[in-house]
Design a protein around this motif. Structure first.
Motif, short mmCIF file in Angstrom:
data_model
loop_
_atom_site.label_atom_id
_atom_site.label_comp_id
_atom_site.label_asym_id
_atom_site.label_seq_id
_atom_site.Cartn_x
_atom_site.Cartn_y
_atom_site.Cartn_z
N ASN A 144 0.80 -1.22 0.00
CA ASN A 144 0.00 0.00 0.00
C ASN A 144 0.83 1.28 0.00
O ASN A 144 0.42 2.29 -0.57
CB ASN A 144 -0.94 0.00 1.22
N VAL A 145 2.01 1.24 0.64
CA VAL A 145 2.77 2.50 0.78
C VAL A 145 3.90 2.65 -0.23
O VAL A 145 4.34 3.77 -0.49
CB VAL A 145 3.35 2.64 2.21
N MET A 146 4.39 1.53 -0.83
CA MET A 146 5.54 1.64 -1.71
C MET A 146 5.29 2.54 -2.93
O MET A 146 6.17 3.33 -3.30
CB MET A 146 5.99 0.24 -2.16
N PRO A 147 4.09 2.47 -3.57
CA PRO A 147 3.86 3.39 -4.69
C PRO A 147 3.90 4.86 -4.27
O PRO A 147 4.14 5.73 -5.11
CB PRO A 147 2.46 2.99 -5.18
N ARG A 148 3.67 5.14 -2.99
CA ARG A 148 3.73 6.53 -2.51
C ARG A 148 5.15 6.93 -2.12
O ARG A 148 5.53 8.09 -2.25
CB ARG A 148 2.81 6.70 -1.29
N ILE A 149 5.93 5.94 -1.65
CA ILE A 149 7.31 6.23 -1.26
C ILE A 149 8.18 6.45 -2.50
O ILE A 149 8.95 7.40 -2.58
CB ILE A 149 7.89 5.08 -0.41
N ILE A 150 8.05 5.52 -3.46
CA ILE A 150 8.79 5.67 -4.74
C ILE A 150 7.76 6.05 -5.79
O ILE A 150 7.08 5.18 -6.35
CB ILE A 150 9.53 4.37 -5.12
N ARG A 151 7.64 7.31 -6.06
CA ARG A 151 6.58 7.82 -6.94
C ARG A 151 7.07 7.95 -8.36
O ARG A 151 8.22 8.29 -8.61
CB ARG A 151 6.09 9.19 -6.46
N ASP A 152 6.14 7.71 -9.28
CA ASP A 152 6.39 7.94 -10.70
C ASP A 152 6.01 9.38 -11.00
O ASP A 152 4.84 9.71 -11.11
CB ASP A 152 5.57 6.96 -11.55
N ARG A 153 7.01 10.25 -11.12
CA ARG A 153 6.75 11.67 -11.30
C ARG A 153 6.09 11.98 -12.62
O ARG A 153 5.45 13.03 -12.77
CB ARG A 153 8.09 12.45 -11.22
N SER A 154 6.23 11.08 -13.59
CA SER A 154 5.66 11.34 -14.91
C SER A 154 4.18 11.00 -14.99
O SER A 154 3.51 11.34 -15.94
CB SER A 154 6.42 10.55 -15.99
N ALA A 155 3.72 10.25 -13.94
CA ALA A 155 2.32 9.81 -13.98
C ALA A 155 1.38 10.96 -13.59
O ALA A 155 1.76 11.86 -12.87
CB ALA A 155 2.13 8.64 -13.03
#
Length: 326
Positions: free
Chosen positions: A315-326
């Motif tokens: 749940n938290v990993m996509p927020r910790i390592i974010r895709d800035r282009s998305a």
């Protein structure tokens, strides 16, 4: 009907952590409330483990062995993380349980071996790059099996290696690891030619979660009553396992960034560093001499803590390592 079955399998894969926790809980309840079940449960461990590891190895893409080296950046990052940084972290953390030799052995066995199976699913659920982990899995598995005796020699001394009876250890390694590994590789090869073998391959991956759930429950049921007076020692491992994950997350993030991996690969690298190979190492721990009877539960305890951490990381990993282009 086929679509409903596929949807059910996908749902079970997404929620597998909770099924594993349920298996652990049921095994503990049965083992503590009906101690007489322990001998029966003990006799089912080996066949269950053999089936489970066959299903596990079916998910390891042996034909991707060469592909792992084509993506040299991710592969080298995974090797450096798991076989350079992890041993240092494990040695430091293991000092907190070094006073109990049996617990120390169990902790070292499970923390020094990177996961090659359900980490792929968990990383995918966290929007990581599952394909990179799939390609790296055969390499990680082979390297850890080669290095494990070296780790034992470095961390426990030559005396520990000399104290192990090679007969049961070799038997366990052959029947529970080598045979399922060879059969899985053969199944993958034959599945490319015959439809009925593809059905077996699909069935193996479908049964992975139920087999894992049953195996965890049976191992706990077989051992928990016999070592119930030592459960306090198991609790000592909990902060070690939590600290390990807490350290490996930022280490994986920093290493992934330094290697200039893509965002999905960075997430997968973190999962590779955090998730350990309790399934493959468990039969080897079970083959240790009788005085190490607590060690299997030390390994299973790590699985329990790790599953809870996986639910959090998904749940938290996509927020910790974010895709800035998305």
């Amino acid at each position: 009907m086929k679509n409903h079955m596929l949807a059910l399998v996908q749902w079970v894969d997404r929620e597998q952590a909770w099924f594993y926790l349920l298996g652990l809980g049921l095994g503990a309840v049965v083992g503590l409330s009906v101690p007489a079940v322990a001998p029966v449960a003990e006799t089912t461990i080996v066949p269950l483990l053999a089936l489970l590891l066959y299903a596990t190895f079916l998910g390891v893409p042996f034909n991707c062995f060469g592909a792992a080296f084509k993506d040299w950046k991710f592969m080298s990052s995974a090797l450096v993380l798991n076989f350079l940084f992890v041993p240092v972290v494990v040695w430091i953390l293991s000092r907190f349980v070094a006073h109990d030799h049996v617990v120390l052995v169990g902790v070292l066995c499970v923390l020094l071996t990177p996961c090659v199976d359900y980490v792929i699913v968990f990383a995918g659920l966290a929007k990581g790059d599952s394909r990179s982990l799939l390609a790296a899995a055969p390499v990680l598995m082979i390297v850890q099996l080669i290095l494990l005796p070296v780790y034992f020699w470095l961390f426990l001394g030559s005396g520990f290696l000399a104290s192990i009876e090679l007969g049961p250890f070799v038997d366990a390694f052959f029947w529970i690891i080598v045979v399922p590994l060879v059969l899985a590789a053969l199944t993958q090869m034959l599945a490319q030619r015959w439809q009925w073998v593809r059905v077996i391959e699909t069935l193996g991956s479908t049964l992975m979660v139920p087999l894992m759930m049953a195996t965890l429950g049976v191992v706990v049921a077989a051992h928990i009553a016999g070592v119930s007076n030592q459960l306090g020692e198991l609790l000592l491992t909990v902060p070690v396992y939590i600290a390990f994950a807490g350290i490996m997350v930022p280490v994986g993030i920093v290493l992934g960034g330094a290697a200039k991996l893509g965002i999905p690969q960075q997430r997968s690298l973190v999962f590779s560093g955090v998730t350990r190979n309790s399934l493959v190492i468990l039969p080897l721990v079970l083959a240790l001499p009788a005085e190490y009877s607590l060690a299997p539960l030390v390994v299973v305890t790590q699985t329990l803590i790790e599953l809870l951490i996986m639910v959090l990381l998904i749940n938290v990993m996509p927020r910790i390592i974010r895709d800035r282009s998305a």
